[in-house]
Design a protein around this motif. Sequence first.
Motif, short mmCIF file in Angstrom:
data_model
loop_
_atom_site.label_atom_id
_atom_site.label_comp_id
_atom_site.label_asym_id
_atom_site.label_seq_id
_atom_site.Cartn_x
_atom_site.Cartn_y
_atom_site.Cartn_z
N PRO A 5 -26.88 -27.60 -54.64
CA PRO A 5 -25.53 -26.73 -54.38
C PRO A 5 -26.33 -25.87 -54.45
O PRO A 5 -25.49 -24.62 -53.14
CB PRO A 5 -26.27 -25.64 -56.01
N LYS A 6 -27.55 -25.39 -53.51
CA LYS A 6 -28.08 -24.57 -52.10
C LYS A 6 -27.95 -24.61 -50.39
O LYS A 6 -27.73 -24.01 -50.02
CB LYS A 6 -29.58 -24.60 -52.42
N PHE A 10 -25.40 -23.45 -48.30
CA PHE A 10 -25.60 -23.26 -46.82
C PHE A 10 -24.79 -23.83 -46.18
O PHE A 10 -24.66 -22.82 -44.83
CB PHE A 10 -27.49 -24.01 -46.31
N ALA A 11 -24.51 -25.55 -45.80
CA ALA A 11 -22.79 -25.82 -45.25
C ALA A 11 -21.82 -24.64 -45.35
O ALA A 11 -21.33 -24.61 -44.04
CB ALA A 11 -23.08 -27.13 -45.87
N ASP A 12 -21.48 -24.71 -45.96
CA ASP A 12 -19.90 -22.59 -46.12
C ASP A 12 -20.81 -21.96 -45.51
O ASP A 12 -19.81 -21.34 -44.86
CB ASP A 12 -19.88 -22.81 -48.00
N GLU A 13 -22.27 -21.89 -46.12
CA GLU A 13 -22.42 -19.70 -44.74
C GLU A 13 -22.56 -20.60 -43.37
O GLU A 13 -21.98 -19.71 -42.26
CB GLU A 13 -23.54 -19.86 -45.35
N THR A 21 -30.20 -19.95 -39.74
CA THR A 21 -31.17 -19.58 -39.96
C THR A 21 -30.48 -18.54 -41.42
O THR A 21 -31.09 -17.82 -42.45
CB THR A 21 -31.68 -18.17 -39.02
N GLN A 22 -29.31 -17.69 -40.92
CA GLN A 22 -29.02 -16.56 -41.62
C GLN A 22 -28.51 -17.54 -43.31
O GLN A 22 -28.23 -17.19 -43.57
CB GLN A 22 -27.17 -15.78 -40.91
N SER A 23 -27.60 -18.40 -43.14
CA SER A 23 -27.07 -18.86 -43.83
C SER A 23 -27.74 -19.66 -44.92
O SER A 23 -27.51 -19.38 -45.72
CB SER A 23 -26.71 -20.44 -43.01
N ALA A 24 -28.86 -20.11 -44.37
CA ALA A 24 -29.90 -20.37 -44.73
C ALA A 24 -30.46 -19.40 -45.84
O ALA A 24 -30.64 -19.97 -47.28
CB ALA A 24 -31.49 -21.08 -43.92
N ILE A 25 -31.02 -18.45 -45.66
CA ILE A 25 -31.41 -17.05 -46.26
C ILE A 25 -30.34 -16.44 -46.95
O ILE A 25 -30.47 -16.31 -48.43
CB ILE A 25 -31.96 -15.95 -45.13
N MET A 41 -32.24 -28.67 -41.47
CA MET A 41 -31.02 -28.26 -41.89
C MET A 41 -29.68 -28.65 -41.77
O MET A 41 -28.90 -29.61 -42.27
CB MET A 41 -30.70 -27.06 -43.41
N SER A 42 -29.43 -27.67 -40.60
CA SER A 42 -28.01 -28.27 -40.16
C SER A 42 -27.92 -29.64 -39.31
O SER A 42 -26.60 -29.58 -38.97
CB SER A 42 -28.39 -27.19 -39.18
N GLU A 43 -29.22 -30.47 -38.92
CA GLU A 43 -29.15 -32.20 -38.77
C GLU A 43 -29.14 -32.86 -39.83
O GLU A 43 -29.55 -34.43 -39.36
CB GLU A 43 -30.29 -31.98 -37.80
N ASN A 44 -28.65 -32.32 -41.01
CA ASN A 44 -28.89 -32.91 -42.08
C ASN A 44 -27.70 -34.24 -42.12
O ASN A 44 -26.97 -33.65 -41.65
CB ASN A 44 -29.69 -32.58 -43.00
#
Length: 168
Positions: A5-6, A10-13, A21-25, A41-44
């Motif tokens: 879910p986290k 992140f992906a939706d943000e 960075t801000q999306s992860a926070i 994470m964005s490259e996952n």
Amino acid sequence: MKLTPKQKRFADEYIKTGNATQSAITAGYSKEYAKARSSKMSENVGIKSYIEKRMEQIASPNILTAEQILERLTGIVIGEITETVVVATPIGVEKTEKTADFKTQISAMRDIMKRYPNNDKLIEQQIRKLSAEADIAEANAREVTDNGTANEIRVIGFDRRAEEDERS
């Protein structure tokens, strides 16, 4: 690949902001983790796949595609896209078309290069050089007086062939 879910948050943000960075926070990761790992994470693969599917779901004819954005940025860089500006003249005002200034062109080049993670370091250095030359040109332009004459003339570059002709 199933996302937590986290990771989905992140992906939706990331889709909303484009800021990893801000999306992860916002998704609930700690600031330290976000700063250190958000770009990974964005490259996952799973997250990228989820983002692509979500982008297809929210696609609209009113939203530019990545291809359209790159084409428009390229048009700015090569001068195909102009903007209308209003210029004061002695008899009033006049509308004219002008191409983007160097700073805008360089910014567009950087935006294009961000989309190509394996971009050539030589191109990156050439863009930095163009940026420095644009800064110099802008500084020289600021030295022009109100009546349109330069306080001093500076030569930024020269033609090596002209120098060789003078020697002969």
